[in-house]
Design a protein around this motif. Structure first.
Motif, PDB file in Angstrom:
ATOM      1  N   ILE A   1       0.855  -1.181   0.000  1.00 52.76           N
ATOM      2  CA  ILE A   1       0.000   0.000   0.000  1.00 52.76           C
ATOM      3  C   ILE A   1       0.895   1.235   0.000  1.00 52.76           C
ATOM      4  O   ILE A   1       1.715   1.431   0.896  1.00 52.76           O
ATOM      5  CB  ILE A   1      -0.941   0.017   1.223  1.00 52.76           C
ATOM      6  CG1 ILE A   1      -1.786  -1.256   1.276  1.00 52.76           C
ATOM      7  CG2 ILE A   1      -1.828   1.255   1.191  1.00 52.76           C
ATOM      8  CD1 ILE A   1      -2.700  -1.444   0.098  1.00 52.76           C
ATOM      9  N   TYR A   2       0.740   2.072  -1.018  1.00 49.54           N
ATOM     10  CA  TYR A   2       1.568   3.270  -1.125  1.00 49.54           C
ATOM     11  C   TYR A   2       1.083   4.403  -0.221  1.00 49.54           C
ATOM     12  O   TYR A   2       1.873   5.072   0.438  1.00 49.54           O
ATOM     13  CB  TYR A   2       1.592   3.753  -2.578  1.00 49.54           C
ATOM     14  CG  TYR A   2       2.322   2.849  -3.539  1.00 49.54           C
ATOM     15  CD1 TYR A   2       3.423   2.092  -3.130  1.00 49.54           C
ATOM     16  CD2 TYR A   2       1.920   2.738  -4.867  1.00 49.54           C
ATOM     17  CE1 TYR A   2       4.098   1.261  -4.000  1.00 49.54           C
ATOM     18  CE2 TYR A   2       2.592   1.899  -5.757  1.00 49.54           C
ATOM     19  CZ  TYR A   2       3.676   1.169  -5.324  1.00 49.54           C
ATOM     20  OH  TYR A   2       4.339   0.341  -6.197  1.00 49.54           O
ATOM     21  N   ASP A   3      -0.232   4.631  -0.220  1.00 44.05           N
ATOM     22  CA  ASP A   3      -0.768   5.776   0.514  1.00 44.05           C
ATOM     23  C   ASP A   3      -2.240   5.533   0.817  1.00 44.05           C
ATOM     24  O   ASP A   3      -2.900   4.715   0.153  1.00 44.05           O
ATOM     25  CB  ASP A   3      -0.600   7.061  -0.301  1.00 44.05           C
ATOM     26  CG  ASP A   3      -0.623   8.315   0.566  1.00 44.05           C
ATOM     27  OD1 ASP A   3      -0.709   8.183   1.803  1.00 44.05           O
ATOM     28  OD2 ASP A   3      -0.574   9.426   0.008  1.00 44.05           O
ATOM     29  N   TYR A   4      -2.769   6.258   1.808  1.00 48.10           N
ATOM     30  CA  TYR A   4      -4.176   6.113   2.190  1.00 48.10           C
ATOM     31  C   TYR A   4      -4.636   7.387   2.890  1.00 48.10           C
ATOM     32  O   TYR A   4      -3.816   8.152   3.423  1.00 48.10           O
ATOM     33  CB  TYR A   4      -4.385   4.891   3.088  1.00 48.10           C
ATOM     34  CG  TYR A   4      -3.521   4.863   4.336  1.00 48.10           C
ATOM     35  CD1 TYR A   4      -4.009   5.282   5.568  1.00 48.10           C
ATOM     36  CD2 TYR A   4      -2.205   4.424   4.275  1.00 48.10           C
ATOM     37  CE1 TYR A   4      -3.233   5.248   6.704  1.00 48.10           C
ATOM     38  CE2 TYR A   4      -1.404   4.395   5.401  1.00 48.10           C
ATOM     39  CZ  TYR A   4      -1.923   4.800   6.618  1.00 48.10           C
ATOM     40  OH  TYR A   4      -1.131   4.771   7.742  1.00 48.10           O
ATOM     41  N   CYS A   5      -5.949   7.614   2.898  1.00 49.89           N
ATOM     42  CA  CYS A   5      -6.480   8.857   3.457  1.00 49.89           C
ATOM     43  C   CYS A   5      -7.950   8.675   3.803  1.00 49.89           C
ATOM     44  O   CYS A   5      -8.726   8.095   3.032  1.00 49.89           O
ATOM     45  CB  CYS A   5      -6.312   9.991   2.436  1.00 49.89           C
ATOM     46  SG  CYS A   5      -6.897  11.609   3.011  1.00 49.89           S
ATOM     47  N   TRP A   6      -8.361   9.179   4.972  1.00 52.03           N
ATOM     48  CA  TRP A   6      -9.768   9.163   5.381  1.00 52.03           C
ATOM     49  C   TRP A   6     -10.586  10.176   4.575  1.00 52.03           C
ATOM     50  O   TRP A   6     -10.065  11.221   4.179  1.00 52.03           O
ATOM     51  CB  TRP A   6      -9.914   9.523   6.855  1.00 52.03           C
ATOM     52  CG  TRP A   6      -9.562   8.447   7.832  1.00 52.03           C
ATOM     53  CD1 TRP A   6      -8.409   8.343   8.564  1.00 52.03           C
ATOM     54  CD2 TRP A   6     -10.375   7.328   8.210  1.00 52.03           C
ATOM     55  NE1 TRP A   6      -8.454   7.235   9.370  1.00 52.03           N
ATOM     56  CE2 TRP A   6      -9.651   6.590   9.174  1.00 52.03           C
ATOM     57  CE3 TRP A   6     -11.643   6.884   7.829  1.00 52.03           C
ATOM     58  CZ2 TRP A   6     -10.152   5.427   9.764  1.00 52.03           C
ATOM     59  CZ3 TRP A   6     -12.137   5.723   8.410  1.00 52.03           C
ATOM     60  CH2 TRP A   6     -11.411   5.013   9.363  1.00 52.03           C
ATOM     61  N   TYR A   7     -11.860   9.868   4.373  1.00 48.09           N
ATOM     62  CA  TYR A   7     -12.783  10.851   3.809  1.00 48.09           C
ATOM     63  C   TYR A   7     -12.948  11.982   4.815  1.00 48.09           C
ATOM     64  O   TYR A   7     -13.256  11.743   5.991  1.00 48.09           O
ATOM     65  CB  TYR A   7     -14.133  10.185   3.516  1.00 48.09           C
ATOM     66  CG  TYR A   7     -15.178  11.128   2.991  1.00 48.09           C
ATOM     67  CD1 TYR A   7     -15.075  11.676   1.721  1.00 48.09           C
ATOM     68  CD2 TYR A   7     -16.288  11.472   3.768  1.00 48.09           C
ATOM     69  CE1 TYR A   7     -16.035  12.536   1.233  1.00 48.09           C
ATOM     70  CE2 TYR A   7     -17.261  12.334   3.288  1.00 48.09           C
ATOM     71  CZ  TYR A   7     -17.128  12.864   2.020  1.00 48.09           C
ATOM     72  OH  TYR A   7     -18.079  13.717   1.548  1.00 48.09           O
TER      73      TYR A   7
END
Length: 390
Positions: A96-102
């Motif tokens: 997984i490169y990157d992630y972000c919450w709504y």
């Protein structure tokens, strides 16, 4: 996730007491040596009900905030450490490169409970935070119509768009329109990090592997270049806007400086803060919701804390030795004095297995109380009584 506690959400900013010895609240541990299951950061949800982390080779996990931490200004030092058990797990095996919450996430409204992630050789995925199900995907294609993996992702301030960094451009997808429709903004170098300003909707900072940062203004499908910042020694891995949007803080790989940029005079850094960062791993920074405190991890396992409300370089600096391995993720709770940290990194293995001793590395997701603490009077009485009897 627990809906019952969401309705009593606090809106006041917490009182931080970083100078006190941090009190560990909860912990989850992953094995390391054979499978290299080290953590890759952590992020509190915007409503503060849960914490998201990514574990290399072991997927994405959502942990709930312990129910006793939703209220109260002071915590007893005798509180036992609770084990963190994932409420939701997504068994993604790829990197997984990157992630972000709504950004509009609210547990009282399940439709808003989701996060977006980008991974190796795959599209951008939108995940349901209640069930762990895949809601939809956003697919970025290059000039030869081949599917590309986004290096970085973030939502716009209003959540209407998803900004995705690629090797040659930044693609913008409409959140409500999954698929392959996007508009793009060309970049000279791969966009390794993207963050959006909450104070100035439409303003986006694009960090690159070529140690530069570009600020652009985006609205109605058009882009306007604002300025370019250069001063880091390595590729940009983490950025954060100040609460008023007048400053931008940035960190880079193999670069011990966190740079503060005054965006009103963006020609040179306003000041620099030091941390240990001697690896290519992303080591994140975070800013408290009140805008006063900046925290960052380090490869030495220590969390550095600065009071950045001053107009010049901060004079208040606190160092918290919380981990025995690299602290790569830090996240301050939006309305409680709770700090979340993630530790771990890749360790070189002995291919010939000359050593008979299998090393144990710390790969932990932890929650720490950084507010007012109080000694347990019953515990003090018991200690005095035991000392007297002996």
């Amino acid at each position: 996730m627990n809906n019952a506690v969401v309705e009593s959400t606090y809106v006041a900013y917490p009182t931080y007491k970083f100078e006190n010895t941090s009190l560990e609240l909860a912990r989850s541990q992953w094995p390391n040596y054979d499978d290299q299951h080290y953590l890759r950061g952590c992020k509190w949800s915007p409503d503060g009900t849960c914490l998201l982390t990514v574990v290399r080779g072991a997927g994405m996990h959502v942990m709930e905030l312990p129910s006793d931490l939703y209220a109260g200004d002071t915590l007893l030092t005798s509180r036992p450490i609770q084990p963190l058990v994932p409420a939701v797990s997504v068994p993604e095996s790829g990197l997984i490169y990157d992630y972000c919450w709504y950004p509009g996430m609210n547990s009282a409204n399940p439709a808003t409970c989701c996060w977006v992630s980008s991974g190796h050789e795959g599209p951008i995925h939108l995940w349901d935070a209640f069930t762990g199900d895949l809601r939809c995907s956003y697919r970025g294609f290059n000039s030869t119509d081949q599917l590309e993996a986004a290096i970085s992702v973030t939502f716009s301030a209003d959540g209407q768009n998803i900004f995705c960094g690629y090797k040659k451009n930044v693609k913008i997808f409409s959140t409500g329109r999954p698929g392959r429709e996007f508009i793009e903004y060309p970049v000279t170098h791969p966009a390794s990090c993207i963050t959006a300003s909450l104070a100035h909707p439409g303003v986006v900072a694009i960090g690159t592997w070529k140690n530069t940062i570009e600020l652009v203004s985006q609205s109605d499908g058009t882009f306007r270049h604002l300025c370019k910042l250069a001063g880091h020694k390595g590729g940009i891995t983490t950025m954060a806007f100040s609460l008023d949007g007048m400053r931008l803080y940035s960190g880079a790989r193999k670069d011990k400086e966190v740079i503060c940029w005054d965006l009103r005079v963006p020609g040179r850094p306003l000041f620099c803060l030091n941390r240990e960062a001697n690896s290519n791993q992303k080591i994140t920074i975070d800013i408290s919701q009140c805008g006063n405190w900046l925290v960052t991890g380090g490869t030495d396992g220590k969390v550095q804390v600065w009071n950045v409300q001053e107009s010049t370089a901060p004079s208040t600096h606190i160092q918290l030795p919380l981990h025995s391995d690299c602290c790569n993720g830090v996240s301050l709770h939006p309305y409680r004095p709770v700090l979340a940290t993630a530790s771990g990194q890749h360790h070189a293995q002995d291919p010939l297995h000359h050593s008979r001793i299998t090393p144990t590395y710390e790969n932990a997701l932890c929650m720490w109380w950084v507010g007012n603490q109080q000694e347990d009077p019953d515990l003090i009485t018991a200690i005095i009584k035991a000392a007297t009897n002996s």
